[in-house]
Design a protein around this motif. Structure first.
Motif, short mmCIF file in Angstrom:
data_model
loop_
_atom_site.label_atom_id
_atom_site.label_comp_id
_atom_site.label_asym_id
_atom_site.label_seq_id
_atom_site.Cartn_x
_atom_site.Cartn_y
_atom_site.Cartn_z
N TYR A 71 9.51 -1.04 1.06
CA TYR A 71 9.33 -2.47 1.00
C TYR A 71 10.43 -3.12 0.30
O TYR A 71 10.93 -2.70 -0.93
CB TYR A 71 8.02 -2.67 0.40
CG TYR A 71 6.72 -2.30 1.08
CD1 TYR A 71 6.20 -3.04 2.11
CD2 TYR A 71 6.24 -1.13 0.59
CE1 TYR A 71 5.13 -2.49 2.57
CE2 TYR A 71 4.98 -0.79 1.30
CZ TYR A 71 4.36 -1.43 2.33
OH TYR A 71 3.22 -1.23 3.02
N ASN A 118 -3.90 -0.62 -7.05
CA ASN A 118 -4.44 -0.30 -5.83
C ASN A 118 -3.43 -0.89 -4.55
O ASN A 118 -4.11 -1.56 -3.75
CB ASN A 118 -5.84 -1.28 -5.67
CG ASN A 118 -6.95 -0.38 -6.25
OD1 ASN A 118 -6.87 0.81 -6.55
ND2 ASN A 118 -8.10 -1.16 -6.41
N GLY A 119 -2.37 -0.55 -4.88
CA GLY A 119 -1.27 -1.06 -3.94
C GLY A 119 -1.00 -2.56 -4.11
O GLY A 119 -0.41 -2.66 -3.07
N ILE A 120 -1.58 -3.23 -4.91
CA ILE A 120 -1.04 -4.85 -4.97
C ILE A 120 -0.19 -4.59 -6.44
O ILE A 120 -0.43 -4.17 -7.24
CB ILE A 120 -2.31 -5.54 -5.20
CG1 ILE A 120 -3.07 -5.43 -3.85
CG2 ILE A 120 -1.73 -7.01 -5.57
CD1 ILE A 120 -3.37 -6.81 -3.35
N LYS A 127 7.28 3.70 -0.45
CA LYS A 127 6.20 4.34 0.16
C LYS A 127 5.87 5.89 0.04
O LYS A 127 6.73 6.53 0.42
CB LYS A 127 5.78 4.03 1.58
CG LYS A 127 4.83 3.06 1.89
CD LYS A 127 4.57 2.86 3.24
CE LYS A 127 3.55 2.10 3.45
NZ LYS A 127 3.20 1.93 5.17
N SER A 128 4.86 6.44 -0.84
CA SER A 128 4.83 7.77 -1.09
C SER A 128 4.34 8.54 0.21
O SER A 128 4.17 9.67 0.37
CB SER A 128 4.02 7.99 -2.24
OG SER A 128 2.57 7.33 -2.16
N THR A 129 3.55 7.87 1.13
CA THR A 129 3.11 8.59 2.27
C THR A 129 4.13 9.07 3.37
O THR A 129 4.63 8.05 3.76
CB THR A 129 2.13 7.60 2.99
OG1 THR A 129 2.63 6.53 3.17
CG2 THR A 129 0.65 7.52 2.05
N PRO A 174 0.93 -1.22 -0.10
CA PRO A 174 0.00 0.05 -0.03
C PRO A 174 0.75 1.12 0.23
O PRO A 174 1.99 1.35 0.69
CB PRO A 174 -0.87 -0.11 1.31
CG PRO A 174 -0.14 -1.23 1.97
CD PRO A 174 0.66 -1.94 1.06
N GLY A 175 0.39 2.20 -0.70
CA GLY A 175 1.14 3.45 -0.89
C GLY A 175 2.20 3.52 -2.03
O GLY A 175 3.08 4.51 -2.03
N VAL A 176 2.33 2.45 -2.49
CA VAL A 176 3.41 2.46 -3.69
C VAL A 176 2.96 2.60 -5.02
O VAL A 176 1.95 2.00 -5.47
CB VAL A 176 4.13 1.23 -3.71
CG1 VAL A 176 5.31 1.14 -4.74
CG2 VAL A 176 4.96 0.88 -2.54
N SER A 177 3.29 3.90 -5.64
CA SER A 177 2.84 4.06 -6.87
C SER A 177 3.54 3.46 -8.11
O SER A 177 4.60 2.89 -7.67
CB SER A 177 2.52 5.37 -7.39
OG SER A 177 3.65 6.04 -7.19
#
Lengths: 117, 152
Positions: A73, A94-96, A54-56, A32-35
């Motif tokens: 990650y 969607n983060g997957i 992670k972009s957040t 989650p949070g990876v584009s």
């Protein structure tokens, strides 16, 4: 990467599923949070490395609840000889992170022609 | 430490058991020792959540990888925020033969009570890259104000 750099960077492993459909292997990683821009998939020798930043980042203010981890990650998998290393595809939604790996043609079952003599 | 009471270790200490118990309880709350990956019997079905209080608003962030917008519901009743939904497995799940399965599927729910200073009428939510961000502005009276005082 020097030892100092490794110590400074915090890595953690993403949860993943490995499954097979027909003659294709799939790898699903929860990041989650990876584009798309923050994702790095590399094949080196027989190692497959998936790294996602992670972009957040930290938000300004007081954290009332803080459960989400910050960092990078990083999962490393070993590929065996049955995997075709030239046919590895990756997608993120969607983060997957979904990685599809093809099994070599030589490993697939083949019918042997019978020649009558 | 200049002078310490001499203690004979061979003597029976009735309080010793109580002291070790306290240490053990403290160890339970030592979060850093907890493994980062789920163990064999751990079922982590509650998604991780962050609540951040800024100057102007509250931000609630929730990690929901692989969850579509249509499978999710965010509700606010008085000042209780509920995030619930269902993580569905792929449609071809039956044809998959799994070698490793760490990601969970199923329903989840997280409920948090919001502080009174949050304005639940102006709630905004966004889902991006598997992270749900909910923004709640603070009520006007709760925002920090600068009051100039005249000194005579």
């Amino acid at each position: 990467m020097s030892e100092k750099e490794i110590n400074e960077q915090r890595y953690f492993a993403a949860r993943y599923n490995i499954y097979k459909t027909g003659y294709k292997m799939f790898l699903d990683l929860e990041m989650p949070g990876v584009s798309k821009e923050d994702l790095n998939i590399q094949v080196e020798g027989n190692h497959l490395m998936v790294e996602g930043v992670k972009s957040t980042g930290q938000l300004a203010g007081k954290y009332r609840i803080h459960e989400m981890k910050e960092g990078v990650y990083r999962n490393i998998f070993t590929l065996d000889d049955t995997i075709d290393k030239d046919k590895i595809e990756g997608a993120v939604k969607n983060g997957i992170v979904n990685i599809s790996l093809d099994i070599r043609e030589s490993e697939k079952p083949r019918k042997i022609e019978i020649v009558s003599k | 430490m200049a002078i310490v009471k001499w203690k004979n270790k061979d003597l029976y200490d009735p309080w010793n058991g109580l002291r070790t118990l306290q240490d053990e309880i403290n160890e339970l709350f030592d979060i850093d020792r907890a493994p980062s990956t789920p163990g064999l019997f751990d079922r982590n079905l509650a998604p991780s959540l962050d609540v951040i209080e800024g100057d102007q608003n509250f931000t609630v962030r929730c990690e929901l990888p692989g969850i579509e917008l249509k499978d999710m519901e965010v509700t606010v009743i008085s000042n209780v925020l509920t995030i619930k939904g269902e993580k569905k497995s792929g449609s071809d799940e039956k044809h998959r033969s799994f070698f490793k399965k760490e990601c969970w599927t199923g329903t989840f729910q997280r409920t948090i009570s919001l502080p009174d200073s949050a304005d639940t009428g102006k709630i905004g939510a966004e889902l991006k890259d598997g992270i749900l961000t909910i923004t709640l502005p603070k009520k006007e009276e709760a925002k920090p104000r600068q009051i100039s005082v005249k000194i005579q």
